[in-house]
Design a protein around this motif. Structure first.
Motif, PDB file in Angstrom:
ATOM      1  N   THR A 138       0.818  -1.206   0.000  1.00  0.00           N
ATOM      2  CA  THR A 138       0.000   0.000   0.000  1.00  0.00           C
ATOM      3  C   THR A 138       0.857   1.263   0.000  1.00  0.00           C
ATOM      4  O   THR A 138       0.332   2.354  -0.165  1.00  0.00           O
ATOM      5  CB  THR A 138      -0.903   0.024   1.249  1.00  0.00           C
ATOM      6  OG1 THR A 138      -0.081  -0.076   2.412  1.00  0.00           O
ATOM      7  CG2 THR A 138      -1.881  -1.146   1.216  1.00  0.00           C
ATOM      8  N   THR A 139       2.140   1.119   0.192  1.00  0.00           N
ATOM      9  CA  THR A 139       3.037   2.263   0.250  1.00  0.00           C
ATOM     10  C   THR A 139       3.900   2.300  -1.006  1.00  0.00           C
ATOM     11  O   THR A 139       3.752   1.462  -1.896  1.00  0.00           O
ATOM     12  CB  THR A 139       3.910   2.178   1.512  1.00  0.00           C
ATOM     13  OG1 THR A 139       4.684   3.363   1.615  1.00  0.00           O
ATOM     14  CG2 THR A 139       4.820   0.962   1.467  1.00  0.00           C
ATOM     15  N   ASP A 140       4.798   3.280  -1.096  1.00  0.00           N
ATOM     16  CA  ASP A 140       5.711   3.316  -2.238  1.00  0.00           C
ATOM     17  C   ASP A 140       6.964   2.524  -1.910  1.00  0.00           C
ATOM     18  O   ASP A 140       7.195   2.119  -0.768  1.00  0.00           O
ATOM     19  CB  ASP A 140       6.049   4.756  -2.625  1.00  0.00           C
ATOM     20  CG  ASP A 140       6.738   5.513  -1.504  1.00  0.00           C
ATOM     21  OD1 ASP A 140       7.880   5.157  -1.150  1.00  0.00           O
ATOM     22  OD2 ASP A 140       6.129   6.459  -0.973  1.00  0.00           O
ATOM     23  N   ALA A 141       7.790   2.289  -2.928  1.00  0.00           N
ATOM     24  CA  ALA A 141       8.941   1.406  -2.765  1.00  0.00           C
ATOM     25  C   ALA A 141       9.949   1.954  -1.767  1.00  0.00           C
ATOM     26  O   ALA A 141      10.516   1.197  -0.978  1.00  0.00           O
ATOM     27  CB  ALA A 141       9.605   1.167  -4.123  1.00  0.00           C
ATOM     28  N   LEU A 142      10.200   3.255  -1.801  1.00  0.00           N
ATOM     29  CA  LEU A 142      11.173   3.823  -0.872  1.00  0.00           C
ATOM     30  C   LEU A 142      10.658   3.719   0.567  1.00  0.00           C
ATOM     31  O   LEU A 142      11.422   3.390   1.488  1.00  0.00           O
ATOM     32  CB  LEU A 142      11.462   5.281  -1.222  1.00  0.00           C
ATOM     33  CG  LEU A 142      12.479   5.992  -0.328  1.00  0.00           C
ATOM     34  CD1 LEU A 142      13.805   5.245  -0.285  1.00  0.00           C
ATOM     35  CD2 LEU A 142      12.689   7.436  -0.798  1.00  0.00           C
ATOM     36  N   ALA A 143       9.382   3.972   0.769  1.00  0.00           N
ATOM     37  CA  ALA A 143       8.813   3.819   2.108  1.00  0.00           C
ATOM     38  C   ALA A 143       8.903   2.373   2.567  1.00  0.00           C
ATOM     39  O   ALA A 143       9.156   2.090   3.743  1.00  0.00           O
ATOM     40  CB  ALA A 143       7.359   4.296   2.119  1.00  0.00           C
ATOM     41  N   ALA A 144       8.702   1.434   1.627  1.00  0.00           N
ATOM     42  CA  ALA A 144       8.832   0.019   1.967  1.00  0.00           C
ATOM     43  C   ALA A 144      10.259  -0.304   2.383  1.00  0.00           C
ATOM     44  O   ALA A 144      10.497  -1.059   3.341  1.00  0.00           O
ATOM     45  CB  ALA A 144       8.416  -0.842   0.775  1.00  0.00           C
ATOM     46  N   ALA A 145      11.237   0.266   1.670  1.00  0.00           N
ATOM     47  CA  ALA A 145      12.647   0.041   2.017  1.00  0.00           C
ATOM     48  C   ALA A 145      12.951   0.582   3.407  1.00  0.00           C
ATOM     49  O   ALA A 145      13.643  -0.055   4.210  1.00  0.00           O
ATOM     50  CB  ALA A 145      13.548   0.696   0.971  1.00  0.00           C
ATOM     51  N   LYS A 146      12.440   1.767   3.713  1.00  0.00           N
ATOM     52  CA  LYS A 146      12.671   2.356   5.032  1.00  0.00           C
ATOM     53  C   LYS A 146      12.001   1.517   6.125  1.00  0.00           C
ATOM     54  O   LYS A 146      12.524   1.414   7.242  1.00  0.00           O
ATOM     55  CB  LYS A 146      12.151   3.787   5.059  1.00  0.00           C
ATOM     56  CG  LYS A 146      12.983   4.736   4.212  1.00  0.00           C
ATOM     57  CD  LYS A 146      12.446   6.166   4.263  1.00  0.00           C
ATOM     58  CE  LYS A 146      13.336   7.112   3.446  1.00  0.00           C
ATOM     59  NZ  LYS A 146      12.827   8.509   3.470  1.00  0.00           N
ATOM     60  N   ALA A 147      10.870   0.904   5.804  1.00  0.00           N
ATOM     61  CA  ALA A 147      10.150   0.111   6.797  1.00  0.00           C
ATOM     62  C   ALA A 147      10.912  -1.153   7.185  1.00  0.00           C
ATOM     63  O   ALA A 147      10.870  -1.582   8.339  1.00  0.00           O
ATOM     64  CB  ALA A 147       8.761  -0.248   6.269  1.00  0.00           C
TER      65      ALA A 147
END
Length: 393
Positions: A9-18
């Motif tokens: 549900t998020t963008d790829a960079l946000a997923a990486a940070k998560a």
């Protein structure tokens, strides 16, 4: 999308940070095991980060080059080995889907779990042309990310039945890249190094394996089979570019580590903690500015090249030269910045396990890669210098 991987549900960079905190917690185990742990592989796959450059129709993110580079930087900040291996997987996967025969690409990527590629695409092997494909033989090195890859690349020079290399119209050898299912490959290990230890960059061998035409591609193709602008960067532009954000991630992590260390570290000769000294603060500001400027140059150049392709314009030779220039230069930047942090870190730079020590070793090894050899700056200067030559006529 025909696969079973759910779109986050998020963008790829946000997923990486998560998932970065998980990667940081696994970094010691990754280095000890010389490859990314299953926990981290599963997290990266769950967020579909292996398929940053793969179109959405095949289950990927379908990102452009800049957004993909930013993901690699964040994962590299969490752990250099993981960022490097992900870069090798995601960018070789992008090359494969962009330049393989569409039928072959669908067989590899349009699956419940899309294929993950790794391996050496430079033509160090040899193959004989046979009906419907090639019989490939070769021994290869540096298959970063191969422990969790499902398809392995193997570059080769094409030979005839008598063992003579086939030549192009310009007299150059005919070179291609094959992608083989991992069960067709013999892994040889031989990854015992000082830095980037957890990349799993193992040696491997291919012995007289038949590879159909649809699973091979021209090593030096400049014509992608996909319409997305990112593929106009070409095999070299995509394959080289991923090294830049790994260096940025290492440099940023080193600054984070030394800022934390210096905030509590006391040393003889300093009135308070090291971080309060004028010398430290001056140097920190200088090297932090160097990282910020390098980051902007990396992303600006890649963004401009991709924008030109999206507008239907030719990516100029100078733009391509500058992409090589910045990717090599940022390795030097990372080396300087990590060196600064290492010097101020004292014993916390040399004890194992140590995130700062790992940054130091990883940055030292990253500079040794063939694609960022200092000679690439010499080659880049050929296209950059004319713009500085003043007309005298």
């Amino acid at each position: 999308m025909t696969g079973t991987l759910a779109r986050p549900t998020t963008d790829a960079l946000a997923a990486a940070k998560a998932i970065a905190p998980l990667i940081e917690s696994e970094a010691d185990a990754i280095e000890r095991d010389t490859t990314i742990t299953k926990t981290v592989v599963d997290a990266i796959a769950r967020e579909r980060l292996f398929w940053l450059l793969v179109p959405e129709e095949y289950g990927g993110w379908g990102l452009g080059i800049v957004d993909s580079l930013k993901v690699i930087e964040e994962i590299s900040r969490a752990d250099g080995s993981t960022g490097w291996a992900l870069m090798a997987n995601a960018f070789s996967t992008g090359i494969a889907v962009g330049f393989l025969d569409p039928e072959g690409a669908r067989e590899i990527f349009d699956q419940p779990t899309p294929g993950i590629t790794a391996g050496m695409i430079l033509p160090t092997g040899k193959a004989v042309r046979v009906e419907g494909g090639y019989r490939v033989t070769g021994r290869y090195q540096f298959a970063s990310g191969s422990a969790h890859a499902s398809w392995i690349g193997a570059g080769f020079v094409v030979h005839d039945a008598e063992g003579n290399p086939l030549l192009t119209e310009t007299g150059d050898p005919v070179c291609r890249v094959a992608f083989l299912p991992r069960e067709k490959v013999e892994f040889l290990g031989n990854w015992n190094v000082m830095g980037l230890v957890g990349t799993g960059s193992y040696d491997y061998a291919v012995t007289d394996v038949f590879v159909p035409d649809k699973h091979t591609m021209d090593t030096f193709s400049t014509t992608p089979v996909r319409p997305e602008p990112v593929y106009q960067l070409g095999l070299l532009g995509i394959g080289v570019g991923g090294h830049g954000p790994v260096a940025l991630g290492l440099a940023t992590r080193a600054l984070q580590e030394i800022a934390s260390i210096a905030s509590v570290k006391a040393r003889p000769g300093y009135e308070g903690v090291v971080g309060d000294s004028v010398m430290f603060r001056r140097e920190f500001a200088k090297y932090e500015a160097l990282v910020q400027s390098a980051r902007r140059y990396v992303y600006d150049l890649h963004g401009e090249a991709e924008a030109a392709a999206a507008a239907g314009e030719e990516i100029t030779l100078e733009q391509r030269a500058r992409l090589r220039q910045v990717t090599t230069w940022v390795q030097e930047v990372a080396g300087e910045v990590v060196g600064f942090a290492h010097r101020w870190g004292g014993s916390q730079s040399i004890r194992n396990p140590s995130a700062l020590g790992r940054c130091t070793r990883d940055a030292a090894v990253a500079t040794q890669h063939l694609l960022v050899d200092p000679m690439t700056l010499v080659d880049a200067a050929q296209e950059i210098l004319p713009g500085y030559v003043r007309a005298t006529a």
